[in-house]
Structures are given as C-alpha cells and as structure tokens.
Design a protein around this motif. Structure first.
Motif, PDB file in Angstrom:
ATOM      1  N   MET A   1       8.941   5.937   8.152  1.00 12.36           N
ATOM      2  CA  MET A   1       7.136   6.920   8.272  1.00 12.36           C
ATOM      3  C   MET A   1       5.982   6.066   8.634  1.00 12.36           C
ATOM      4  O   MET A   1       5.360   5.997   9.201  1.00 12.36           O
ATOM      5  CB  MET A   1       6.783   8.000   7.516  1.00 12.36           C
ATOM      6  N   VAL A   2       6.272   4.135   8.201  1.00 13.32           N
ATOM      7  CA  VAL A   2       5.225   3.597   8.313  1.00 13.32           C
ATOM      8  C   VAL A   2       5.344   3.673   9.768  1.00 13.32           C
ATOM      9  O   VAL A   2       4.170   3.069  10.174  1.00 13.32           O
ATOM     10  CB  VAL A   2       5.908   2.191   7.856  1.00 13.32           C
ATOM     11  N   PHE A   3       6.593   3.216  10.745  1.00 15.50           N
ATOM     12  CA  PHE A   3       6.464   3.205  11.617  1.00 15.50           C
ATOM     13  C   PHE A   3       5.712   4.420  13.001  1.00 15.50           C
ATOM     14  O   PHE A   3       5.431   3.745  14.463  1.00 15.50           O
ATOM     15  CB  PHE A   3       8.101   2.286  12.753  1.00 15.50           C
ATOM     16  N   THR A   4       6.523   5.413  12.383  1.00 20.68           N
ATOM     17  CA  THR A   4       5.173   6.428  13.215  1.00 20.68           C
ATOM     18  C   THR A   4       3.582   6.884  12.960  1.00 20.68           C
ATOM     19  O   THR A   4       3.500   7.801  13.666  1.00 20.68           O
ATOM     20  CB  THR A   4       6.869   7.857  13.046  1.00 20.68           C
ATOM     21  N   LYS A   5       3.824   7.179  11.675  1.00 23.47           N
ATOM     22  CA  LYS A   5       2.553   7.133  10.794  1.00 23.47           C
ATOM     23  C   LYS A   5       1.377   6.037  10.490  1.00 23.47           C
ATOM     24  O   LYS A   5       0.138   6.627  10.549  1.00 23.47           O
ATOM     25  CB  LYS A   5       2.548   8.469  10.109  1.00 23.47           C
ATOM     26  N   GLY A   6       1.997   5.207  10.447  1.00 23.76           N
ATOM     27  CA  GLY A   6       1.096   4.386   9.730  1.00 23.76           C
ATOM     28  C   GLY A   6       0.637   3.084  10.909  1.00 23.76           C
ATOM     29  O   GLY A   6       0.645   3.976  11.973  1.00 23.76           O
ATOM     30  N   GLN A   7      -1.112   3.164  10.775  1.00 27.09           N
ATOM     31  CA  GLN A   7      -1.619   2.090  11.701  1.00 27.09           C
ATOM     32  C   GLN A   7      -0.811   0.498  11.593  1.00 27.09           C
ATOM     33  O   GLN A   7      -1.496  -0.139  10.321  1.00 27.09           O
ATOM     34  CB  GLN A   7      -2.903   2.499  11.154  1.00 27.09           C
ATOM     35  N   PHE A   8      -0.808  -0.698  12.435  1.00 27.75           N
ATOM     36  CA  PHE A   8      -0.234  -1.189  12.366  1.00 27.75           C
ATOM     37  C   PHE A   8      -2.132  -2.413  11.863  1.00 27.75           C
ATOM     38  O   PHE A   8      -3.105  -1.852  12.962  1.00 27.75           O
ATOM     39  CB  PHE A   8      -0.102  -2.055  13.965  1.00 27.75           C
ATOM     40  N   LEU A   9      -1.571  -3.529  11.612  1.00 25.86           N
ATOM     41  CA  LEU A   9      -2.792  -3.537  11.572  1.00 25.86           C
ATOM     42  C   LEU A   9      -3.093  -5.570  12.185  1.00 25.86           C
ATOM     43  O   LEU A   9      -3.953  -5.925  12.606  1.00 25.86           O
ATOM     44  CB  LEU A   9      -3.395  -4.048   9.605  1.00 25.86           C
ATOM     45  N   LEU A  21       1.772  -6.103   8.626  1.00 32.29           N
ATOM     46  CA  LEU A  21       1.045  -5.743   7.678  1.00 32.29           C
ATOM     47  C   LEU A  21       0.205  -3.468   8.453  1.00 32.29           C
ATOM     48  O   LEU A  21      -0.042  -3.675   9.699  1.00 32.29           O
ATOM     49  CB  LEU A  21      -0.511  -5.618   7.276  1.00 32.29           C
ATOM     50  N   TYR A  22       0.972  -3.182   7.794  1.00 37.57           N
ATOM     51  CA  TYR A  22       0.641  -1.998   7.925  1.00 37.57           C
ATOM     52  C   TYR A  22      -0.629  -0.353   7.010  1.00 37.57           C
ATOM     53  O   TYR A  22      -0.463  -1.361   5.718  1.00 37.57           O
ATOM     54  CB  TYR A  22       1.970  -1.226   8.263  1.00 37.57           C
ATOM     55  N   SER A  23      -1.098  -0.045   7.887  1.00 33.24           N
ATOM     56  CA  SER A  23      -1.955   0.676   6.926  1.00 33.24           C
ATOM     57  C   SER A  23      -1.516   2.557   6.845  1.00 33.24           C
ATOM     58  O   SER A  23      -1.027   2.716   7.896  1.00 33.24           O
ATOM     59  CB  SER A  23      -3.164   0.748   6.661  1.00 33.24           C
ATOM     60  N   LEU A  24      -1.433   2.872   5.615  1.00 38.11           N
ATOM     61  CA  LEU A  24      -0.494   4.271   5.834  1.00 38.11           C
ATOM     62  C   LEU A  24      -1.046   4.988   4.605  1.00 38.11           C
ATOM     63  O   LEU A  24      -1.181   4.829   3.520  1.00 38.11           O
ATOM     64  CB  LEU A  24       1.064   4.189   5.118  1.00 38.11           C
ATOM     65  N   SER A  25      -1.936   5.535   5.206  1.00 44.35           N
ATOM     66  CA  SER A  25      -2.991   7.281   3.888  1.00 44.35           C
ATOM     67  C   SER A  25      -3.797   6.182   3.005  1.00 44.35           C
ATOM     68  O   SER A  25      -4.426   5.263   3.346  1.00 44.35           O
ATOM     69  CB  SER A  25      -1.769   7.873   3.362  1.00 44.35           C
ATOM     70  N   LYS A  26      -3.982   5.940   2.216  1.00 41.75           N
ATOM     71  CA  LYS A  26      -4.134   5.446   0.639  1.00 41.75           C
ATOM     72  C   LYS A  26      -3.684   3.734   0.052  1.00 41.75           C
ATOM     73  O   LYS A  26      -3.544   3.385  -0.644  1.00 41.75           O
ATOM     74  CB  LYS A  26      -4.728   6.144   0.028  1.00 41.75           C
ATOM     75  N   PHE A  27      -2.406   3.703   1.255  1.00 43.00           N
ATOM     76  CA  PHE A  27      -1.955   2.301   0.763  1.00 43.00           C
ATOM     77  C   PHE A  27      -1.946   1.402   1.954  1.00 43.00           C
ATOM     78  O   PHE A  27      -1.192   1.379   3.122  1.00 43.00           O
ATOM     79  CB  PHE A  27      -0.800   2.650  -0.170  1.00 43.00           C
ATOM     80  N   TRP A  28      -1.229   0.358   1.896  1.00 40.40           N
ATOM     81  CA  TRP A  28      -0.216  -0.945   2.354  1.00 40.40           C
ATOM     82  C   TRP A  28       1.266  -1.130   2.100  1.00 40.40           C
ATOM     83  O   TRP A  28       1.469  -0.698   1.134  1.00 40.40           O
ATOM     84  CB  TRP A  28      -1.486  -1.893   2.048  1.00 40.40           C
ATOM     85  N   VAL A  29       1.413  -1.180   3.214  1.00 39.07           N
ATOM     86  CA  VAL A  29       2.656  -0.996   3.575  1.00 39.07           C
ATOM     87  C   VAL A  29       2.393  -3.029   4.290  1.00 39.07           C
ATOM     88  O   VAL A  29       2.866  -2.858   5.751  1.00 39.07           O
ATOM     89  CB  VAL A  29       3.910  -0.246   4.455  1.00 39.07           C
ATOM     90  N   GLY A  44       7.612  -3.001   1.292  1.00 43.21           N
ATOM     91  CA  GLY A  44       6.908  -2.480   0.569  1.00 43.21           C
ATOM     92  C   GLY A  44       5.582  -2.339   0.260  1.00 43.21           C
ATOM     93  O   GLY A  44       5.035  -2.447   1.309  1.00 43.21           O
ATOM     94  N   SER A  45       5.652  -1.537   0.077  1.00 42.10           N
ATOM     95  CA  SER A  45       4.296  -0.467  -0.188  1.00 42.10           C
ATOM     96  C   SER A  45       3.192  -1.514  -1.607  1.00 42.10           C
ATOM     97  O   SER A  45       4.008  -1.571  -2.467  1.00 42.10           O
ATOM     98  CB  SER A  45       4.787   0.683  -0.369  1.00 42.10           C
ATOM     99  N   PHE A  46       2.390  -0.970  -1.780  1.00 40.60           N
ATOM    100  CA  PHE A  46       1.134  -1.543  -2.170  1.00 40.60           C
ATOM    101  C   PHE A  46      -0.434  -1.209  -2.056  1.00 40.60           C
ATOM    102  O   PHE A  46      -0.232  -0.482  -1.185  1.00 40.60           O
ATOM    103  CB  PHE A  46       0.805  -3.974  -2.606  1.00 40.60           C
ATOM    104  N   VAL A  47      -1.546  -1.156  -3.445  1.00 38.64           N
ATOM    105  CA  VAL A  47      -2.807  -0.245  -3.340  1.00 38.64           C
ATOM    106  C   VAL A  47      -3.334  -0.890  -2.782  1.00 38.64           C
ATOM    107  O   VAL A  47      -4.933  -0.665  -2.581  1.00 38.64           O
ATOM    108  CB  VAL A  47      -2.904   1.004  -4.091  1.00 38.64           C
ATOM    109  N   GLY A  48      -3.003  -2.675  -2.410  1.00 36.35           N
ATOM    110  CA  GLY A  48      -4.597  -3.147  -3.228  1.00 36.35           C
ATOM    111  C   GLY A  48      -4.009  -4.382  -4.413  1.00 36.35           C
ATOM    112  O   GLY A  48      -3.315  -4.608  -4.323  1.00 36.35           O
ATOM    113  N   GLY A  49      -5.304  -5.109  -4.683  1.00 41.75           N
ATOM    114  CA  GLY A  49      -4.900  -6.543  -5.930  1.00 41.75           C
ATOM    115  C   GLY A  49      -4.627  -7.617  -5.283  1.00 41.75           C
ATOM    116  O   GLY A  49      -4.400  -8.204  -3.711  1.00 41.75           O
TER     117      GLY A  49
END
Length: 62
Positions: A1-9, A21-29, A44-49
C-alpha cells in the motif's frame, strides 16, 4: 500500500543502505533498502516522536 498510495518524501543513502520515507494517511512509513543485494530489509510505520526526529535533520546521519 505504501508504494501505491503513499507519498514519497525523500531518501537518504548511507553506505549500501537507502532509507526512504513516505507519508501515508496520518502516519509515516520508513523503508530500508539494501542497494547491494537489491532487497527491502525493513518496513516500519510510526506517527511521530523520536523516530520522525531522526529524519528531520537531513543530511545528518540516521
């Protein structure tokens, strides 16, 4: 999903490993890719910090 719907940063190359690093919905991958063996080592995914802070000081080492 990250490669098709995520936004490459951005990506950072450190030796043979590329950190992507990608952004996907309300989290990072993050994706760790080894260029030498042409293989994804980790996703791996995370929301921040602290994890996101590691990517905020580009071009510093990860």
């Amino acid at each position: 999903m990250v490669f098709t719907k995520g936004q490459f940063l951005y990506s950072i190359k450190y030796g043979t490993i590329t950190y992507i690093l990608y952004s996907l919905s309300k989290f990072w991958v993050k994706v760790l890719y080894d260029n030498r063996i042409n293989k994804i080592l980790e996703i791996g995914s995370f929301v921040g910090g602290d994890t996101l802070n590691r990517y905020s000081n580009v071009p510093n080492k990860i």
